[in-house]
Design an enzyme around this catalytic site. Structure first.
Site, mmCIF file in Angstrom:
data_model
loop_
_atom_site.group_PDB
_atom_site.id
_atom_site.type_symbol
_atom_site.label_atom_id
_atom_site.label_comp_id
_atom_site.label_asym_id
_atom_site.label_seq_id
_atom_site.Cartn_x
_atom_site.Cartn_y
_atom_site.Cartn_z
ATOM 1 N N TYR A 60 0.939 -1.122 -0.245
ATOM 2 C CA TYR A 60 0.161 0.124 -0.106
ATOM 3 C C TYR A 60 0.671 1.152 -0.022
ATOM 4 O O TYR A 60 1.530 1.547 0.967
ATOM 5 C CB TYR A 60 -0.846 -0.100 1.240
ATOM 6 C CG TYR A 60 -1.862 -1.242 1.479
ATOM 7 C CD1 TYR A 60 -2.388 -1.808 0.069
ATOM 8 C CD2 TYR A 60 -2.534 -1.337 2.533
ATOM 9 C CE1 TYR A 60 -2.978 -3.043 0.356
ATOM 10 C CE2 TYR A 60 -3.460 -2.697 2.679
ATOM 11 C CZ TYR A 60 -3.601 -3.385 1.595
ATOM 12 O OH TYR A 60 -4.574 -4.267 1.525
ATOM 13 N N SER A 206 -13.041 -5.600 1.916
ATOM 14 C CA SER A 206 -14.204 -5.201 0.908
ATOM 15 C C SER A 206 -15.631 -5.454 1.282
ATOM 16 O O SER A 206 -16.335 -5.803 0.513
ATOM 17 C CB SER A 206 -13.885 -5.471 -0.388
ATOM 18 O OG SER A 206 -12.672 -4.816 -1.056
ATOM 19 N N GLY A 211 -17.303 0.015 -1.397
ATOM 20 C CA GLY A 211 -18.138 1.259 -1.350
ATOM 21 C C GLY A 211 -19.305 1.342 -2.042
ATOM 22 O O GLY A 211 -20.154 2.199 -1.794
ATOM 23 N N PHE A 213 -22.142 -0.604 -1.178
ATOM 24 C CA PHE A 213 -23.335 -0.658 -0.329
ATOM 25 C C PHE A 213 -23.142 0.519 0.599
ATOM 26 O O PHE A 213 -23.895 0.618 1.612
ATOM 27 C CB PHE A 213 -23.052 -1.972 0.328
ATOM 28 C CG PHE A 213 -23.502 -3.225 -0.471
ATOM 29 C CD1 PHE A 213 -24.715 -3.410 -0.891
ATOM 30 C CD2 PHE A 213 -22.525 -4.147 -0.716
ATOM 31 C CE1 PHE A 213 -25.048 -4.568 -1.827
ATOM 32 C CE2 PHE A 213 -22.881 -5.173 -1.652
ATOM 33 C CZ PHE A 213 -24.176 -5.267 -1.881
ATOM 34 N N SER A 214 -22.202 1.391 0.449
ATOM 35 C CA SER A 214 -22.391 2.696 1.188
ATOM 36 C C SER A 214 -23.042 3.818 0.289
ATOM 37 O O SER A 214 -23.894 4.534 0.613
ATOM 38 C CB SER A 214 -20.874 3.084 1.475
ATOM 39 O OG SER A 214 -20.304 2.292 2.384
#
Length: 342
Positions: A60, A206, A211, A213-214
């Site tokens: 990352y 996840s 994202g 379901f946001s």
């Protein structure tokens, strides 16, 4: 105030918060890196709220997310948390390479310890499986790192059931990290039952469908050129219209339940069993607070079944990655007898 609570992750003694925090989006893939002071504030807020499992990886950034988390853990905070990081995806030099040979495992661990500013990693995952190296060889080196006190527990990410079994025979695997959400459920066939048979904890990444379901289908309209979700098949126009119907149905139930769609999606995972720890990521305090609110949402078996019917496999359009390479479906490694050394 939501009580996050604690749970046993795996069978080797690791205890973590019932929900963790995925840190990837703070540094890469979901848009440009976010301001460091804001992210440190978010991490401190999470700790104050009872979340103690923080998930990062050496890829990352690469590397910058571990450095960020390390800064956030200074000043006596380290003792309050469980640090999970990963190795195995080498992005140095701009190339993408999956590696699992012993020398690389050891070098990666030493690098992560230095960037995090700690002397022991609580949970160390193989991020992706190197199909050139027998899994027994990779786990053998991780076992040595456990014996040396550099890591406490071993995990795998995106590993098949057979790979998990082979690894677990060398050294107990504490957790398997996998993509699991209302619209990513293929792991339920074989991988999750194998984890449960062997007493391995399940960490769901996840859990909000990256994202979806946001924010629902409108999320696709806001993605920047720095956001890898622009390439994910499920967010492409030819698939999004069908997938939008899933969101609408989940949203309808959330309205009936008096919660948000993201809370409902997370609650569904929490109700899968006491061995499941979702690690939703966010870069905003208000979204974090909403996510831990999922722990207060109660679902009946009938409601669980109803939710699952909305996102049945034939209802979800598009794959979860632009390419399936590097997922558990492609994680088989050669037999140990074939290994000739590094």
């Amino acid at each position: 105030m939501v009580v996050v609570g604690r749970m046993k992750l795996g069978s080797q003694g690791l205890n973590v918060s019932r929900q963790g925090l995925g840190c990837m989006g703070m540094s890469m893939l979901y848009g440009p890196p976010k301001p460091e002071p804001d992210m440190i504030n978010l991490i401190h807020h999470a700790i104050a709220s009872g979340v103690t499992l923080f998930d990062t990886s050496d890829m990352y950034g690469p590397h910058t997310n571990e450095i960020l988390l390390g800064k956030a853990l200074q000043g006596g905070v380290r003792e309050k948390v469980e640090v999970a990081t990963k190795f195995g995806i080498n992005l140095d030099g701009g190339n993408f390479e999956i590696r699992g040979e012993p020398a690389y495992v050891r070098a990666a661990c030493e690098g992560s310890l230095k960037r995090l500013g700690i002397d022991c990693i609580d949970l160390y995952y193989q991020h992706r499986i190197d199909t050139r190296v027998p899994i027994e060889v990779t786990i053998g080196e991780l076992k040595k790192l456990v014996q040396e006190g550099k890591i406490k527990y071993i995990g795998l990410s995106e590993a098949s059931a057979s790979t998990i079994r082979r690894a677990h025979a060398v050294h107990p695997i504490t957790a398997v990290q996998l993509e699991w959400s209302l619209w990513s459920r293929d792991v339920e066939e074989d991988v999750i039952p194998t984890c449960r048979e062997l007493g391995i904890g399940i960490v769901a990444y996840s859990p909000l469908g990256r994202g979806f379901f946001s924010s629902g289908p409108k999320l696709a309209e806001t993605l920047t050129d720095y956001d890898f979700r622009k390439m994910v098949p499920r967010f492409q126009p030819e698939n999004l219209a069908q997938n939008a119907l899933i969101f609408e149905r989940v949203n309808e139930m959330a309205n009936r339940k008096g919660c948000t769609t993201s809370q409902l999606a997370l609650a569904w995972l929490h109700h899968q069993g006491p061995d499941v720890c979702p690690i939703p990521g966010t870069t905003k305090v208000e979204n974090f607070d909403q996510n831990i609110g999922a722990l207060s949402v109660k679902l009946t078996r009938e409601e669980m079944t109803e939710l699952e019917s909305y996102a049945a496999a034939d209802a979800v359009k598009g794959d979860r990655y632009a390419s399936t390479a590097g997922t558990w479906r492609e994680s088989e490694t050669p037999p140990l007898a074939s290994w000739k050394g590094e």
